[in-house]
Design an enzyme around this catalytic site. Structure first.
Site, mmCIF file in Angstrom:
data_model
loop_
_atom_site.group_PDB
_atom_site.id
_atom_site.type_symbol
_atom_site.label_atom_id
_atom_site.label_comp_id
_atom_site.label_asym_id
_atom_site.label_seq_id
_atom_site.Cartn_x
_atom_site.Cartn_y
_atom_site.Cartn_z
ATOM 1 N N ASN A 1 0.851 -1.187 0.000
ATOM 2 C CA ASN A 1 0.000 0.000 0.000
ATOM 3 C C ASN A 1 0.891 1.243 0.000
ATOM 4 O OD1 ASN A 1 0.776 0.545 2.724
ATOM 5 N ND2 ASN A 1 -0.891 -0.742 3.491
ATOM 6 N N ARG A 2 0.278 2.422 -0.057
ATOM 7 C CA ARG A 2 1.061 3.653 -0.182
ATOM 8 C C ARG A 2 2.018 3.845 0.996
ATOM 9 N NH1 ARG A 2 1.082 8.399 1.925
ATOM 10 N NH2 ARG A 2 -0.830 7.977 3.102
ATOM 11 N N LYS A 3 1.525 3.619 2.207
ATOM 12 C CA LYS A 3 2.367 3.806 3.382
ATOM 13 C C LYS A 3 3.550 2.851 3.361
ATOM 14 C CE LYS A 3 2.206 3.914 8.451
ATOM 15 N NZ LYS A 3 1.334 3.749 9.650
ATOM 16 N N GLU A 4 3.312 1.611 2.997
ATOM 17 C CA GLU A 4 4.394 0.628 2.918
ATOM 18 C C GLU A 4 5.410 1.014 1.846
ATOM 19 O OE1 GLU A 4 1.652 -3.193 4.347
ATOM 20 O OE2 GLU A 4 1.928 -2.733 2.220
ATOM 21 N N ASP B 1 -4.893 -8.820 1.263
ATOM 22 C CA ASP B 1 -4.922 -10.255 0.990
ATOM 23 C C ASP B 1 -5.738 -10.550 -0.265
ATOM 24 O OD1 ASP B 1 -3.518 -10.619 3.386
ATOM 25 O OD2 ASP B 1 -5.377 -10.815 4.537
#
Length: 491
Positions: A205-208, A275
């Protein structure tokens, strides 16, 4: 991707064998009502109404794959405890192969307990081990992956940083996939993505992605730079960054970029959405779907998943229904041949008499409609084989068709007398007829029985040929001539 292609994808998914490697956990939900404050402390009192135990982490990926119709095996390490036993029982009850699940008496099987009231999490309690696998367990996992990789069409790695996906395990899976030409799809975690080097695609995701790239992502330019850094440093074929309400962005090693807007209608819970993305991307790539179409299907599935509370699965019918929602009636009638074969076999099993006809049907007119209405009257359902654009050009010249094949298909599918439309790219529909084996084959009155392609196939099955006269003076050619006469140059 169109509805017919999504149907074909999920039909192929039933033949996919997938191996999921990663951290397993149980997700326990305690559902209740919170209507008062405790007299003992300034906290809500939740009256528990029901309890729910679900597969979490890599287990939710397995659940999603099973819901999509795949055969699934799981490779992981759990504790030799009650929760570990429960996990294995749930898997075996779903027909999931657990031969690659190993027990370590020194580990605690992860269990996350969530207390939910009014569809909102009040508190979460975690019981788990986060330490990396001991060398002997790591060796068992690697040995299993290397020995069994040939049995699968896709490897999916679900990393929750609970210690199963060590660098050696990940690299063993990546090497096994690369060696066999099997896509390795990874949902990554943490700030160091070096252990994922060589994977087919990552789905952070964006944060990751911010953490992995070591830079904030405040705009599209930042996003592109972060993606380029991750792609280069991890030597990936592709990178899919999920961006919540902004949808997804797909990047490739060749520098291409596709932004896919969100499909979510209402967001209740993002738990497990990653997932779902991992599972759908993996299945699509295993079925030979390109990265962009695979990402679009995953985006639709994620939009459905976040509309459910808790770790949830998404079914093919839900995805297909949402993809086809713009033209629900006509989309449902347009099929690829692999799906249509199954549909027709079921209809035959119900005693239905199948009628088949074919044509270009370029610039639909009343003659076409009356012909199709008559054809439908010879049986219980009418299948229309539609010449593709390439086929029409070979038959009628480079200026035809006037109407592209997808538009022609939707116009025809909108007619009540047409039950199914299927494209064919050959000059004749013989291959379609041989595959579908209709009981009635209909052609225009300009044919004689001896010149009807597929007549021998139908009659050998006990069927018959019907010839239908066209409405006099009604043809696409006449319409074109009239338009040229009325609106041609100089008029």
């Amino acid at each position: 991707m169109q509805r017919k292609d999504a149907e074909s994808l999920f039909a192929k998914a039933r033949n996919v064998r997938a191996l999921v490697i990663g951290d397993l956990m149980l997700d326990e939900y305690l559902w209740g009502k919170a209507e008062r404050i405790s007299p003992e402390a300034p906290v809500q009192v939740v009256d528990i109404i029901r309890e729910d135990l679900r597969l979490g982490g890599a287990g939710n990926v397995v659940n999603n794959l099973a819901a999509l119709g795949c055969s699934v095996s799981i490779c992981s390490v759990i504790g030799a405890d009650e929760n570990g036993t429960t996990l294995q029982h749930v898997f075996t009850g779903k027909g999931v192969d657990v031969a690659g699940v190993f027990e370590d008496p020194l580990r605690t099987t992860s269990k996350k307990t969530r207390v939910v009231a009014a569809n909102q999490q009040i508190v979460r309690m975690d019981r788990e081990t986060k330490e990396p696998l001991r060398p002997e367990l790591e060796a068992q996992v690697i040995e299993y992956v290397e020995r069994h990789a040939d049995e699968f069409q896709v490897l999916l790695l679900s990393d929750y940083l609970k210690g199963v996906l060590t660098e050696r395990v990940v690299q063993a899976a990546v090497e096994a996939g690369r060696k066999r030409g099997i896509p390795v799809v990874i949902d990554p975690k943490g700030s160091d993505y070096s252990k994922y080097r060589g994977a087919t695609i990552l789905t952070p995701n964006r944060k990751e992605a911010e953490q992995a790239a070591g830079m904030p992502i405040a705009n599209e330019d930042d996003l592109g730079r972060a993606a380029e850094r991750i792609l280069r440093e991890c030597e990936l074929d592709a990178l899919l960054i999920t961006r919540s309400e902004q949808g997804m962005s797909l990047f490739g090693s060749g520098g291409w970029l596709t932004h896919i807007p969100t499909f979510a209608r209402e967001v209740y819970d993002v738990t497990g959405a990653g997932d779902t993305v991992l599972a759908v991307m993996g299945v699509a790539l295993a079925c030979g779907i390109g990265y962009e179409d695979a990402a679009r299907v995953a985006n639709v599935a994620a939009g459905i998943a976040v509309g459910k509370v808790g770790t949830s699965t998404v079914t093919p019918s839900e995805v297909i229904g949402l993809i086809g929602h713009g033209h629900a009636d006509s989309d449902a009638k347009i099929k690829n041949l692999d799906v249509l074969v199954e549909v027709i076999e079921k209809e035959k099993g119900r005693g239905k008499q199948v009628v088949f006809t074919n044509g270009c049907f370029d610039l639909l007119h009343v003659g076409h409609v009356k012909y199709l209405q008559k054809a439908r009257s010879f049986g219980d359902l009418l299948v229309l084989g539609l010449n593709s654009d390439a086929s029409v050009r070979r038959l009628k010249g480079d200026k035809r068709p006037l109407i592209p094949q997808e538009e022609r298909a939707h116009l025809l599918a909108a007619l009540n007398c047409v039950d199914y439309v299927v494209f064919f790219d050959d000059d004749t529909p013989l291959a379609l007829i041989e595959t579908l084996k209709p009981m009635v084959l209909v052609k225009g009155g300009d044919y004689t029985p001896d010149t009807v392609v597929g007549r021998d196939v139908v009659e050998s099955c006990g069927g018959r040929v019907e010839l239908v006269e066209f409405v006099d003076g009604k043809s696409t050619t006449n319409i074109i001539e009239k338009i040229l006469t009325s609106y041609g140059e100089g008029q």
